[in-house]
Design a protein around this motif. Structure first.
Motif, PDB file in Angstrom:
ATOM      1  N   GLN A  10      -1.589  -2.576   9.312  1.00 45.83           N
ATOM      2  CA  GLN A  10      -1.098  -3.908   9.651  1.00 45.83           C
ATOM      3  C   GLN A  10      -0.009  -4.352   8.679  1.00 45.83           C
ATOM      4  OE1 GLN A  10      -4.674  -6.211   9.636  1.00 45.83           O
ATOM      5  NE2 GLN A  10      -5.352  -5.497  11.642  1.00 45.83           N
ATOM      6  N   ARG A  11      -0.174  -3.974   7.421  1.00 45.97           N
ATOM      7  CA  ARG A  11       0.831  -4.351   6.410  1.00 45.97           C
ATOM      8  C   ARG A  11       2.157  -3.678   6.699  1.00 45.97           C
ATOM      9  NH1 ARG A  11       4.350  -5.913   4.094  1.00 45.97           N
ATOM     10  NH2 ARG A  11       4.612  -6.471   1.899  1.00 45.97           N
ATOM     11  N   GLY A  12       2.138  -2.435   7.168  1.00 46.68           N
ATOM     12  CA  GLY A  12       3.374  -1.746   7.497  1.00 46.68           C
ATOM     13  C   GLY A  12       4.076  -1.159   6.299  1.00 46.68           C
ATOM     14  N   PHE A  13       5.326  -0.778   6.498  1.00 41.64           N
ATOM     15  CA  PHE A  13       6.063   0.012   5.529  1.00 41.64           C
ATOM     16  C   PHE A  13       7.114  -0.790   4.769  1.00 41.64           C
ATOM     17  CE2 PHE A  13       4.352   3.067   8.494  1.00 41.64           C
ATOM     18  CZ  PHE A  13       3.930   4.097   7.673  1.00 41.64           C
ATOM     19  N   ASP A  14       6.953  -2.103   4.667  1.00 47.07           N
ATOM     20  CA  ASP A  14       7.927  -2.900   3.932  1.00 47.07           C
ATOM     21  C   ASP A  14       8.091  -2.373   2.510  1.00 47.07           C
ATOM     22  OD1 ASP A  14       8.054  -4.436   6.135  1.00 47.07           O
ATOM     23  OD2 ASP A  14       7.241  -6.259   5.247  1.00 47.07           O
ATOM     24  N   GLY A  15       9.316  -2.148   2.101  1.00 44.92           N
ATOM     25  CA  GLY A  15       9.585  -1.720   0.736  1.00 44.92           C
ATOM     26  C   GLY A  15       9.371  -0.246   0.507  1.00 44.92           C
TER      27      GLY A  15
ATOM     28  N   THR B  31      -4.476   4.495   1.161  1.00 41.80           N
ATOM     29  CA  THR B  31      -4.869   5.893   1.066  1.00 41.80           C
ATOM     30  C   THR B  31      -5.330   6.227  -0.342  1.00 41.80           C
ATOM     31  OG1 THR B  31      -3.338   6.524   2.821  1.00 41.80           O
ATOM     32  CG2 THR B  31      -4.059   8.270   1.323  1.00 41.80           C
ATOM     33  N   ARG B  32      -4.651   5.672  -1.322  1.00 44.18           N
ATOM     34  CA  ARG B  32      -5.015   5.943  -2.715  1.00 44.18           C
ATOM     35  C   ARG B  32      -6.425   5.422  -3.018  1.00 44.18           C
ATOM     36  NH1 ARG B  32      -1.345   7.965  -6.686  1.00 44.18           N
ATOM     37  NH2 ARG B  32      -2.736   8.490  -8.392  1.00 44.18           N
ATOM     38  N   GLU B  33      -6.744   4.234  -2.508  1.00 37.30           N
ATOM     39  CA  GLU B  33      -8.087   3.707  -2.721  1.00 37.30           C
ATOM     40  C   GLU B  33      -9.126   4.582  -2.029  1.00 37.30           C
ATOM     41  OE1 GLU B  33      -9.522  -0.715  -2.862  1.00 37.30           O
ATOM     42  OE2 GLU B  33      -9.834  -0.017  -0.805  1.00 37.30           O
ATOM     43  N   LEU B  34      -8.819   5.061  -0.848  1.00 43.22           N
ATOM     44  CA  LEU B  34      -9.728   5.972  -0.148  1.00 43.22           C
ATOM     45  C   LEU B  34     -10.000   7.197  -1.007  1.00 43.22           C
ATOM     46  CD1 LEU B  34      -9.377   7.075   3.580  1.00 43.22           C
ATOM     47  CD2 LEU B  34      -9.943   8.705   1.793  1.00 43.22           C
ATOM     48  N   GLN B  35      -8.947   7.806  -1.529  1.00 49.32           N
ATOM     49  CA  GLN B  35      -9.103   9.005  -2.345  1.00 49.32           C
ATOM     50  C   GLN B  35      -9.948   8.727  -3.588  1.00 49.32           C
ATOM     51  OE1 GLN B  35      -4.897   9.715  -2.945  1.00 49.32           O
ATOM     52  NE2 GLN B  35      -4.849  11.319  -1.409  1.00 49.32           N
TER      53      GLN B  35
ATOM     54  N   PRO C 107       0.789  -1.243   0.000  1.00 50.15           N
ATOM     55  CA  PRO C 107       0.000   0.000   0.000  1.00 50.15           C
ATOM     56  C   PRO C 107       0.812   1.278   0.000  1.00 50.15           C
ATOM     57  CG  PRO C 107      -0.020  -1.029   2.168  1.00 50.15           C
ATOM     58  CD  PRO C 107       0.641  -2.001   1.259  1.00 50.15           C
ATOM     59  N   TYR C 108       2.121   1.181   0.243  1.00 48.81           N
ATOM     60  CA  TYR C 108       2.945   2.386   0.274  1.00 48.81           C
ATOM     61  C   TYR C 108       3.909   2.487  -0.903  1.00 48.81           C
ATOM     62  CZ  TYR C 108       1.219   2.620   5.057  1.00 48.81           C
ATOM     63  OH  TYR C 108       0.407   2.677   6.163  1.00 48.81           O
ATOM     64  N   ALA C 109       4.331   1.362  -1.431  1.00 49.84           N
ATOM     65  CA  ALA C 109       5.388   1.410  -2.445  1.00 49.84           C
ATOM     66  C   ALA C 109       5.139   0.451  -3.597  1.00 49.84           C
ATOM     67  CB  ALA C 109       6.738   1.100  -1.796  1.00 49.84           C
ATOM     68  N   GLY C 110       3.897   0.073  -3.827  1.00 46.56           N
ATOM     69  CA  GLY C 110       3.587  -0.842  -4.903  1.00 46.56           C
ATOM     70  C   GLY C 110       3.474  -0.149  -6.247  1.00 46.56           C
ATOM     71  N   ALA C 111       3.131  -0.928  -7.258  1.00 42.56           N
ATOM     72  CA  ALA C 111       3.028  -0.398  -8.622  1.00 42.56           C
ATOM     73  C   ALA C 111       1.983   0.710  -8.723  1.00 42.56           C
ATOM     74  CB  ALA C 111       2.698  -1.532  -9.593  1.00 42.56           C
ATOM     75  N   GLU C 112       0.880   0.595  -7.996  1.00 41.19           N
ATOM     76  CA  GLU C 112      -0.151   1.634  -8.052  1.00 41.19           C
ATOM     77  C   GLU C 112       0.400   2.973  -7.575  1.00 41.19           C
ATOM     78  OE1 GLU C 112      -4.805   1.611  -7.134  1.00 41.19           O
ATOM     79  OE2 GLU C 112      -3.591   1.505  -5.311  1.00 41.19           O
ATOM     80  N   GLN C 113       1.160   2.939  -6.472  1.00 44.45           N
ATOM     81  CA  GLN C 113       1.734   4.172  -5.949  1.00 44.45           C
ATOM     82  C   GLN C 113       2.822   4.714  -6.885  1.00 44.45           C
ATOM     83  OE1 GLN C 113       0.929   1.505  -4.049  1.00 44.45           O
ATOM     84  NE2 GLN C 113      -0.806   2.602  -3.166  1.00 44.45           N
ATOM     85  N   GLN C 114       3.548   3.822  -7.532  1.00 44.69           N
ATOM     86  CA  GLN C 114       4.640   4.248  -8.395  1.00 44.69           C
ATOM     87  C   GLN C 114       4.161   4.827  -9.727  1.00 44.69           C
ATOM     88  OE1 GLN C 114       7.907   1.345  -8.806  1.00 44.69           O
ATOM     89  NE2 GLN C 114       7.041   0.273  -7.046  1.00 44.69           N
ATOM     90  N   PHE C 115       3.108   4.257 -10.298  1.00 44.19           N
ATOM     91  CA  PHE C 115       2.782   4.548 -11.690  1.00 44.19           C
ATOM     92  C   PHE C 115       1.472   5.293 -11.920  1.00 44.19           C
ATOM     93  CE2 PHE C 115       5.214   0.410 -12.018  1.00 44.19           C
ATOM     94  CZ  PHE C 115       6.415   1.020 -12.374  1.00 44.19           C
ATOM     95  N   SER C 116       0.625   5.445 -10.903  1.00 40.64           N
ATOM     96  CA  SER C 116      -0.698   6.018 -11.143  1.00 40.64           C
ATOM     97  C   SER C 116      -0.630   7.457 -11.655  1.00 40.64           C
ATOM     98  CB  SER C 116      -1.553   5.954  -9.876  1.00 40.64           C
ATOM     99  OG  SER C 116      -2.092   4.662  -9.693  1.00 40.64           O
ATOM    100  N   ASP C 117       0.215   8.284 -11.056  1.00 36.07           N
ATOM    101  CA  ASP C 117       0.288   9.678 -11.502  1.00 36.07           C
ATOM    102  C   ASP C 117       0.695   9.761 -12.974  1.00 36.07           C
ATOM    103  OD1 ASP C 117      -0.443  10.560  -9.005  1.00 36.07           O
ATOM    104  OD2 ASP C 117       1.600  11.059  -8.368  1.00 36.07           O
TER     105      ASP C 117
END
Length: 237
Positions: free
Chosen positions: A231-236, A179-183, A89-99
């Motif tokens: 719960q997932r935390g900040f891995d990656g 957070t991105r899904e919330l938005q 949820p913090y550093a996956g492909a969605e966060q990297q490429f959506s913008d």
């Protein structure tokens, strides 16, 4: 219909999805204070480990959705997804490429937009952003079959979140996985996000957001359960 990215407006896409209300774009969610972040992570991160059985079930259902998009329970798919190592949820492909994906869509670079949507969906098939963009590109290309598939999945994912609660209190909060899904969910609801405030305790981690309805200029609160993300935390990250 407008679909947000986390930073900028996408005004060129109003009306692409007639089945939802026209939306104003979201501003980025307010960042929680460091003390709240540390407390939530310390309490919840240790409990999270990937579940191989969930990963197997998730992959199986994604493959099924690609063959028959109406045969899949997308609420179940979201539940499985957050138990897998794909969930970032913090550093996956969605966060990297959506913008960049939305920028390409805005600029009419549909091949680039579709390529980035595909890259996100390879990792995160429950991404509202990626299904929205894929639907928009296929609509532009006149590919009705693929447009309808992504339209159906987007509807089903939106409904799964909407049916998870009513957002009126912590006890009945909408359940979101990032957070991105919330938005994106708030924007698809036709609302503008104005502010957010994180609350973390033994009840879980919740985001109380203030939204505005542009149709009547009224403001009100919505609650979102974001415990899965914490719960997932900040891995990656």
């Amino acid at each position: 219909m407008t679909m947000p990215n986390s930073q900028s407006a996408q005004p060129g896409h109003r009306g692409l999805i007639p089945w939802l209300l026209a939306a104003l774009l979201l501003t980025a969610c307010a960042t929680p204070g460091p003390e709240v972040e540390e407390a939530a992570v310390d309490r919840e991160q240790a409990a999270w480990v990937p579940d191989p059985a969930a990963a197997e079930g998730y992959i199986e259902r994604v493959e099924q959705a690609q063959q028959d998009h109406e045969a899949v329970d997308y609420a179940e798919l979201r539940t499985l997804f957050v138990k897998t190592s794909f969930y970032q949820p913090y550093a996956g492909a969605e966060q990297q490429f959506s913008d960049t994906m939305f920028q390409a869509l805005d600029a009419g670079r549909y091949g680039d937009a579709l390529r980035l949507a595909g890259r996100i969906l390879e990792e995160n098939y429950v991404s509202l952003d990626a299904h929205y963009v894929a639907r928009a590109v296929y609509a532009q290309r006149g590919d009705q079959r693929r447009r309808e598939r992504h339209d159906h999945v987007l509807r089903a994912l939106f409904s799964a979140i909407r049916e998870s609660g009513d957002g009126e209190s912590r006890a009945s909060a909408f359940s979101v996985i990032s957070t991105r899904e919330l938005q994106s969910f708030v924007s698809l609801f036709g609302l503008e996000l104005l502010d957010s405030d994180l609350e973390a305790d033994e009840l879980g981690t919740h985001d109380r957001v203030v939204v505005r309805d542009p149709d009547n200029d009224q403001e009100y609160e919505l609650w979102f359960d974001i415990s899965s993300q914490w719960q997932r935390g900040f891995d990656g990250f």
